[in-house]
Enzyme design. Structure first.
Site, PDB file in Angstrom:
ATOM      1  N   LEU A 152     -12.433  10.158  10.572  1.00 27.74           N
ATOM      2  CA  LEU A 152     -11.432  10.649   9.458  1.00 27.74           C
ATOM      3  C   LEU A 152     -11.614   9.627   8.273  1.00 27.74           C
ATOM      4  CD1 LEU A 152      -8.880  12.278   8.719  1.00 27.74           C
ATOM      5  CD2 LEU A 152      -7.466  10.384   9.660  1.00 27.74           C
ATOM      6  N   TYR A 160      -8.623  14.972   3.043  1.00 32.79           N
ATOM      7  CA  TYR A 160      -9.453  14.529   4.128  1.00 32.79           C
ATOM      8  C   TYR A 160     -10.626  15.134   4.643  1.00 32.79           C
ATOM      9  CZ  TYR A 160      -5.022  11.833   4.836  1.00 32.79           C
ATOM     10  OH  TYR A 160      -3.692  11.043   4.566  1.00 32.79           O
ATOM     11  N   HIS A 164       0.759  -1.229   0.041  1.00 33.14           N
ATOM     12  CA  HIS A 164       0.134  -0.088   0.075  1.00 33.14           C
ATOM     13  C   HIS A 164       0.704   1.213  -0.068  1.00 33.14           C
ATOM     14  CE1 HIS A 164       0.803   0.875   4.243  1.00 33.14           C
ATOM     15  NE2 HIS A 164       0.236  -0.394   4.501  1.00 33.14           N
ATOM     16  N   ASP A 171      -4.809   4.940   9.553  1.00 32.37           N
ATOM     17  CA  ASP A 171      -5.078   4.670  10.979  1.00 32.37           C
ATOM     18  C   ASP A 171      -6.186   3.373  10.978  1.00 32.37           C
ATOM     19  OD1 ASP A 171      -2.970   5.986  12.133  1.00 32.37           O
ATOM     20  OD2 ASP A 171      -4.549   7.707  12.377  1.00 32.37           O
ATOM     21  N   TYR A 206       0.075  14.808   9.440  1.00 31.53           N
ATOM     22  CA  TYR A 206      -0.847  13.744  10.242  1.00 31.53           C
ATOM     23  C   TYR A 206      -1.845  14.732  10.600  1.00 31.53           C
ATOM     24  CZ  TYR A 206       3.219  10.501  10.966  1.00 31.53           C
ATOM     25  OH  TYR A 206       4.003   9.638  10.415  1.00 31.53           O
TER      26      TYR A 206
END
Length: 314
Positions: free
Chosen positions: A200, A76, A43, A48, A179
């Protein structure tokens, strides 16, 4: 005596998986690898377990070019719980502090502005970055905090979506190495109330089309239907793959005639017309523009091979 290892398929391409919540990126990678019976899979940037959304999975020769996706922009959608800070900066962690939410709309707008553009970010202890050969989250699980250097990132766009009670929803378009959990944790501290991620979703990676994403359930359904109809599952699975060179789609293309490409594929730099003055290029050959690898323009203006596609027998 151990049984010989069963050989998988030489299948090459990129699957845009819509990662489900609650599974690690490696878990879904292994499931996709088994579904496709692929020899190799990898990947391009872990999500997460709490997160969902686009996780490009490279199969076969496409794994050689996955590094170019690691360097790409991402977008995101995130929902934060205000008033609570956790040790992991998300809902999977333990609450370590609770504070009242008292900021004004003006204070929120001002705080958000500080996270736009070129900024520096200190990675969370709960990340896969390494310190002295060991992943940070391994130290964190032992209750050990180690020094981390701030890293430059770029937040191209930080959109305010809504603020209702103790929930804040944002959309973030950012550079590699960002992050989102850390942005939310830092924002919570700037607002004086603390915050952590409860939702998320990665919306996009690079320029990949959102409508090409598929779920694990869809893949498993296709396999079951193929079995019922007595056709190879690959007949329905393989068309879902993006081209193996799609991770490097941002780079210019240099097409070589077959008389030159044979030297390039043997590891030799070759001269060509129409190449850029410098940098990495995608290299194709012949009239059908078959992708054969990545090259780089050398000091003499030649295309030098950097990563080559291995040609497998059909």
């Amino acid at each position: 005596m151990s049984r010989p290892r069963r050989r998988g398929r030489d299948i090459h391409g990129v699957l845009l998986l819509d990662k489900p919540q609650g599974m690690s990126s490696n878990d879904v990678l292994q499931k996709v690898k088994r579904i496709y019976n692929a020899n190799r899979a990898g990947h391009t940037g872990a999500l997460d377990p709490l997160a969902t959304g686009m996780l490009p999975i490279c199969l076969g020769e496409a794994t050689k070019f996955s590094q170019y996706l690691l360097d790409s922009d991402k977008r995101y959608r995130v929902i934060a719980r205000l008033g609570q800070r956790t040790d992991t900066s998300d809902a999977d962690g333990q609450i370590v502090q609770e504070r009242p939410v008292t900021f004004s709309a003006e204070q929120l707008a001002s705080a958000l502005e500080t996270f736009r553009g070129d900024i520096e970010q200190i990675p969370s202890m709960y990340s896969a970055l390494k310190y002295q050969g060991k992943k940070l989250y391994e130290y964190a699980r032992q209750g050990i905090e180690v020094p981390r250097e701030a890293r430059p990132i770029t937040v191209y766009e930080l959109l305010f979506i809504r603020h209702e009670g103790n929930e804040l929803e944002l959309e973030v378009h950012c550079s590699k190495g960002t992050y989102i959990r850390t942005i939310i944790d830092d924002l919570g501290e700037k607002l004086g109330c603390g915050a952590h991620v409860t939702y998320l979703r990665r919306l996009t990676v690079s320029k990949y089309p959102v409508d090409r994403m598929v779920t694990l359930e869809h893949l498993q359904t296709l396999v079951a239907q193929a079995e019922q109809q007595g056709v190879p599952a690959a007949q329905w699975l393989d068309p879902l793959l993006m081209p193996m060179d799609s991770p490097a789609s941002d780079y210019p293309v240099v097409n070589l005639p077959l008389t030159s490409s044979v030297y390039f594929k043997n590891g030799n730099p070759v001269r060509t017309t129409g190449a850029p003055l410098k940098g990495l290029v995608r290299v194709t050959e012949g009239e059908d523009d078959k992708f054969i690898g990545m090259g780089e323009i050398d000091d003499e203006g030649r295309v030098a091979p950097r990563r080559l596609v291995v040609e497998y027998p059909a």
